[in-house]
Write an enzyme that holds these catalytic residues in place. Structure first.
Site, PDB file in Angstrom:
ATOM      1  N   GLY A  62      60.843  28.273  28.678  1.00  0.00           N
ATOM      2  CA  GLY A  62      59.759  28.929  29.404  1.00  0.00           C
ATOM      3  C   GLY A  62      58.856  29.768  28.537  1.00  0.00           C
ATOM      4  N   TYR A  63      59.383  30.283  27.406  1.00  0.00           N
ATOM      5  CA  TYR A  63      58.530  31.081  26.534  1.00  0.00           C
ATOM      6  C   TYR A  63      57.645  30.175  25.692  1.00  0.00           C
ATOM      7  CZ  TYR A  63      56.842  34.226  22.955  1.00  0.00           C
ATOM      8  OH  TYR A  63      56.010  34.924  22.107  1.00  0.00           O
ATOM      9  N   ASP A  64      58.252  29.256  24.946  1.00  0.00           N
ATOM     10  CA  ASP A  64      57.473  28.330  24.133  1.00  0.00           C
ATOM     11  C   ASP A  64      57.458  26.972  24.834  1.00  0.00           C
ATOM     12  OD1 ASP A  64      56.037  27.123  22.162  1.00  0.00           O
ATOM     13  OD2 ASP A  64      57.587  27.248  20.611  1.00  0.00           O
ATOM     14  N   PHE A 114      55.661  24.194  36.028  1.00  0.00           N
ATOM     15  CA  PHE A 114      55.809  23.231  34.924  1.00  0.00           C
ATOM     16  C   PHE A 114      54.468  22.903  34.263  1.00  0.00           C
ATOM     17  CE2 PHE A 114      59.986  21.058  36.539  1.00  0.00           C
ATOM     18  CZ  PHE A 114      60.715  22.140  36.093  1.00  0.00           C
ATOM     19  N   ASN A 138      63.938  21.519  27.577  1.00  0.00           N
ATOM     20  CA  ASN A 138      64.117  21.553  29.017  1.00  0.00           C
ATOM     21  C   ASN A 138      63.306  20.406  29.618  1.00  0.00           C
ATOM     22  OD1 ASN A 138      63.442  22.783  31.884  1.00  0.00           O
ATOM     23  ND2 ASN A 138      65.116  24.017  31.071  1.00  0.00           N
ATOM     24  N   ASN A 169      66.491  20.266  34.362  1.00  0.00           N
ATOM     25  CA  ASN A 169      66.079  21.446  35.129  1.00  0.00           C
ATOM     26  C   ASN A 169      65.699  21.027  36.550  1.00  0.00           C
ATOM     27  OD1 ASN A 169      65.053  23.780  36.192  1.00  0.00           O
ATOM     28  ND2 ASN A 169      63.500  24.096  34.621  1.00  0.00           N
ATOM     29  N   ASN A 174      59.473  26.468  41.602  1.00  0.00           N
ATOM     30  CA  ASN A 174      58.018  26.419  41.628  1.00  0.00           C
ATOM     31  C   ASN A 174      57.416  25.024  41.748  1.00  0.00           C
ATOM     32  OD1 ASN A 174      57.853  29.264  41.343  1.00  0.00           O
ATOM     33  ND2 ASN A 174      58.363  29.012  39.176  1.00  0.00           N
ATOM     34  N   THR A 175      58.260  24.008  41.836  1.00  0.00           N
ATOM     35  CA  THR A 175      57.803  22.657  42.129  1.00  0.00           C
ATOM     36  C   THR A 175      58.422  22.264  43.462  1.00  0.00           C
ATOM     37  OG1 THR A 175      57.580  22.043  39.795  1.00  0.00           O
ATOM     38  CG2 THR A 175      57.816  20.248  41.380  1.00  0.00           C
ATOM     39  N   LYS A 210      70.798  22.909  34.339  1.00  0.00           N
ATOM     40  CA  LYS A 210      70.449  24.296  34.655  1.00  0.00           C
ATOM     41  C   LYS A 210      70.406  24.461  36.164  1.00  0.00           C
ATOM     42  CE  LYS A 210      67.400  28.031  33.158  1.00  0.00           C
ATOM     43  NZ  LYS A 210      66.311  28.394  32.223  1.00  0.00           N
ATOM     44  N   ASN A 239      68.889  29.830  36.534  1.00  0.00           N
ATOM     45  CA  ASN A 239      67.434  29.907  36.550  1.00  0.00           C
ATOM     46  C   ASN A 239      67.011  31.161  37.324  1.00  0.00           C
ATOM     47  OD1 ASN A 239      64.661  29.089  36.384  1.00  0.00           O
ATOM     48  ND2 ASN A 239      65.304  26.950  36.417  1.00  0.00           N
ATOM     49  N   GLY A 260      64.582  38.587  34.984  1.00  0.00           N
ATOM     50  CA  GLY A 260      64.690  39.929  34.443  1.00  0.00           C
ATOM     51  C   GLY A 260      65.864  40.699  34.993  1.00  0.00           C
TER      52      GLY A 260
END
Length: 352
Positions: A62-64, A114, A138, A169, A174-175, A210, A239, A260
């Site tokens: 998710g970051y890169d 995504f 992922n 995943n 969100n999908t 995941k 997740n 978080g």
């Protein structure tokens, strides 16, 4: 946290969260962020699904997303990296704004959907990736796909030759209807297709699953059995969550997945339950809410072989990876463990 990190975070937190995310990647690639390099010791070195890790602290997906900063991230103190999610075709994701800081809660909500440049662009970058640590991808599905199960297999076929592991995943919220693929019949069929592609690679790679934190005990046990039967190499727990319990921030009611600090207890309990269900038959990767060495250690003692983090970097900078890793080394030494593996599951009962 050093002065450069504190200053950089202060600047980033004045910006739109998604713009700040992009700028942080550019700063890494420009060499503007001090990086510690390899962090390891005899206690920290471990094995995850046959992969040798210098330490058990990884970067979560998710970051890169597009594998654009692999060189810098390989020097950031992580023991392994996961990039993506990648889908067969490029897709823009959901409309903006779609990333929200919940500063009072040390959390974030995202509904990216995504967004990524597609498997071909990502595969090209992975082909020239650094080889100093394991890097995984992922796997995701396109929103408009008529056969989402097939999408995971297609991405693995394209990118599998260039990664050390892959993650299925099916737990992103969100999908639309993606989490439906966690059901027994759908998941079994999906994993069979992915594993067929995996077995056809010149060098078959470990495949992880995941899962979501919003599962009950029966669902967790069922998924564990399906993963073992499918021949998977491990499970990543967990997740983001759809729960909003106990949040204080003004953005708390935004739609999307919550990550978080508020996720820590929920995800660790799922991890411990999964550890019981799988009984050591699969390694587990603990992710969700890790912001300190103590929390990374708690995940390991709850049953994790390794851990991943991401959202804590928003509040503590990328230097958190090395700080947590060194702190974990000290905690292992304090409790008399000669290596990480000895600590795995050593306090699982506290989370059941």
């Amino acid at each position: 946290m050093n002065l450069i990190e504190r200053t950089g975070l202060a600047v980033l937190h004045r910006m739109d969260p998604e713009a700040a995310h992009g700028l942080s990647l550019r700063a890494l690639n420009a060499g503007l962020v001090p990086l510690p390099g390899l962090v390891t010791s005899s206690r920290l070195a471990c094995t995850l699904a046959g992969m040798a890790l210098a330490n058990p602290v990884g970067l979560a997906a998710g970051y890169d997303k597009n594998a654009t900063a692999l060189g810098a991230l390989a020097r950031a103190g992580f023991g392994f990296l996961e990039v993506g999610a990648a889908t067969p075709l490029p897709q823009p994701g959901n409309p903006k704004p779609r990333l929200f800081r919940l500063t009072e809660d040390r959390a974030a909500i995202n509904r990216f959907g995504f967004n990524n440049e597609g498997m071909q662009a990502i595969a090209a970058r992975l082909k020239s990736r650094p080889r100093s640590l394991p890097i995984g991808l992922n796997l995701g599905a396109n929103k408009t796909s008529a056969d989402r199960a097939a999408d995971f297999a297609h991405v693995l076929a394209a990118c599998g030759p260039h990664v050390d592991f892959a993650t299925v995943n099916v737990s992103s919220p969100n999908t639309e209807k993606l989490r439906d693929l966690q059901g027994a019949a759908a998941l079994t069929a999906l994993l069979a297709r992915v594993m067929e592609v995996r077995d056809g690679l010149a060098t078959p790679v470990p495949v992880f699953l995941k899962i979501a934190p919003d599962l009950n005990g029966d669902e967790i046990a069922e998924i564990g059995e399906i993963a073992v039967a499918a021949g998977l190499s491990g499970i990543i727990a967990t997740n983001t969550t759809l729960s909003r319990e106990g949040l204080k921030s003004a953005m708390r009611n935004e739609m999307g997945g919550l990550s978080g600090a508020p996720l820590f207890e929920k995800s660790t309990r799922v991890l411990a339950q999964l550890s019981v269900a799988t009984q050591g038959r699969l390694p587990l990767i603990g992710v969700g809410g890790i912001g300190s060495a103590e929390q990374a250690y708690a995940k390991i003692q709850a049953g994790a072989t390794a851990v991943q983090l991401y959202t804590a970097m928003v509040y503590q900078g990328i230097g958190i990876a090395a700080r947590i890793t060194r702190g974990l080394d000290a905690l292992l030494a304090k409790d008399g463990f000669s290596n990480v593996a000895e600590a795995t599951g050593s306090d699982r009962g506290a989370w059941l």
